[in-house]
Design an enzyme around this catalytic site. Structure first.
Site, mmCIF file in Angstrom:
data_model
loop_
_atom_site.group_PDB
_atom_site.id
_atom_site.type_symbol
_atom_site.label_atom_id
_atom_site.label_comp_id
_atom_site.label_asym_id
_atom_site.label_seq_id
_atom_site.Cartn_x
_atom_site.Cartn_y
_atom_site.Cartn_z
ATOM 1 N N SER A 11 45.405 49.593 6.139
ATOM 2 C CA SER A 11 46.263 49.124 7.230
ATOM 3 C C SER A 11 45.578 48.110 8.145
ATOM 4 O O SER A 11 46.244 47.293 8.775
ATOM 5 C CB SER A 11 46.755 50.319 8.057
ATOM 6 O OG SER A 11 45.660 51.083 8.538
ATOM 7 N N GLY A 50 47.604 53.156 4.515
ATOM 8 C CA GLY A 50 47.394 54.486 3.951
ATOM 9 C C GLY A 50 46.511 54.543 2.724
ATOM 10 O O GLY A 50 46.228 55.633 2.215
ATOM 11 N N ASN A 82 41.149 55.981 6.111
ATOM 12 C CA ASN A 82 42.065 57.044 5.683
ATOM 13 C C ASN A 82 41.311 58.228 5.092
ATOM 14 O O ASN A 82 41.721 59.380 5.247
ATOM 15 C CB ASN A 82 43.074 56.486 4.670
ATOM 16 C CG ASN A 82 43.996 55.469 5.320
ATOM 17 O OD1 ASN A 82 44.671 55.763 6.290
ATOM 18 N ND2 ASN A 82 44.007 54.256 4.802
ATOM 19 N N ASP A 186 49.477 53.595 19.158
ATOM 20 C CA ASP A 186 49.279 54.786 18.315
ATOM 21 C C ASP A 186 47.872 55.367 18.451
ATOM 22 O O ASP A 186 47.560 56.391 17.856
ATOM 23 C CB ASP A 186 49.601 54.492 16.841
ATOM 24 C CG ASP A 186 48.611 53.528 16.174
ATOM 25 O OD1 ASP A 186 47.602 53.157 16.806
ATOM 26 O OD2 ASP A 186 48.856 53.153 15.014
ATOM 27 N N HIS A 189 45.220 52.390 15.351
ATOM 28 C CA HIS A 189 45.078 51.010 14.877
ATOM 29 C C HIS A 189 44.775 50.069 16.043
ATOM 30 O O HIS A 189 45.134 50.351 17.182
ATOM 31 C CB HIS A 189 46.364 50.550 14.175
ATOM 32 C CG HIS A 189 46.654 51.309 12.927
ATOM 33 N ND1 HIS A 189 47.515 52.389 12.893
ATOM 34 C CD2 HIS A 189 46.195 51.158 11.663
ATOM 35 C CE1 HIS A 189 47.574 52.866 11.669
ATOM 36 N NE2 HIS A 189 46.779 52.144 10.898
#
Length: 208
Positions: A11, A50, A82, A186, A189
């Site tokens: 990501s 992901g 991840n 979030d 990120h």
């Protein structure tokens, strides 16, 4: 004649968390390169949110990815975030800290395999190329075990810089103490400031 840039990853390479216009670090870095070199940059992005390092390794089996790597002057790789999240989630459930160490070793083994595969694809080429691996910032500064694991992981990641063509970009140091400023809503990120900082760190490393 322009330069060819291939970005591989998760990501962070996709640019999740950035504003709609402006992109993540990849697009910003490409723009910086174009400005410095006064030539167009042909950008190819092979990334998906992901992706674990296992899934990233599978990308190297694709013909389009291999063809792009064959032509690339610059390659960037982001990954293991991840893998870290999965390990931290397990840790919260009471799993031994060995889970984190295993995740770290697994990521490093996969990165080594990616670098080896790039070398295989480029075997016999005379053109210079550079691989920039971005290390990990800490999105969990309040979880001591995550901080400890990350420092250990980033320390061991430097070993890869001993391989030909490989450089490590120290994103961890850039983000340290700036998490609130650089992380998106979030809290995982980067936001546009975070991606700008990543692009600048990459640009500085590639200019040395």
């Amino acid at each position: 004649m322009g330069r060819s840039y291939v970005a591989i990853g998760d990501s962070l390479t996709v640019g999740v968390g950035a504003r709609l216009f402006g992109g993540g670090f990849v697009e910003r870095y490409a723009a910086m390169l174009e400005k410095r070199l006064h030539m167009p940059i042909e950008l190819s992005v092979f990334a998906k949110s992901g992706l674990t390092t296992d899934a990233m390794l599978l990308l190297f089996k694709r013909t389009d990815v291999r063809c792009a790597i064959e032509q690339a002057d610059i390659i960037t790789i982001t990954g293991c975030g991840n893998d870290l999240v999965q390990a931290v989630q397990h840790e919260k459930e009471g799993v031994d800290e060995k889970e984190l160490l295993l995740a770290s070793m697994h990521c490093q083994a996969n990165f080594t395999e990616m670098i080896t595969e790039i070398a295989r694809i480029k075997r016999g080429q005379k053109q210079h190329y550079a691989i920039y691996i971005l290390n990990l910032y800490n999105p969990f500064p309040n979880i001591p075990i995550a901080e400890r694991w990350l420092q250990q992981y980033n320390h061991h990641l430097r070993i890869l810089a001993a391989k030909p063509h490989v450089e490590i970009v120290d994103v961890y140091r850039v983000f340290k103490g700036h998490e609130k400023e650089y992380l998106s809503i979030d809290q995982f990120h980067p936001n546009h400031k975070g991606y700008e900082a990543m692009a600048s760190a990459l640009f500085q490393r590639s200019s040395e």
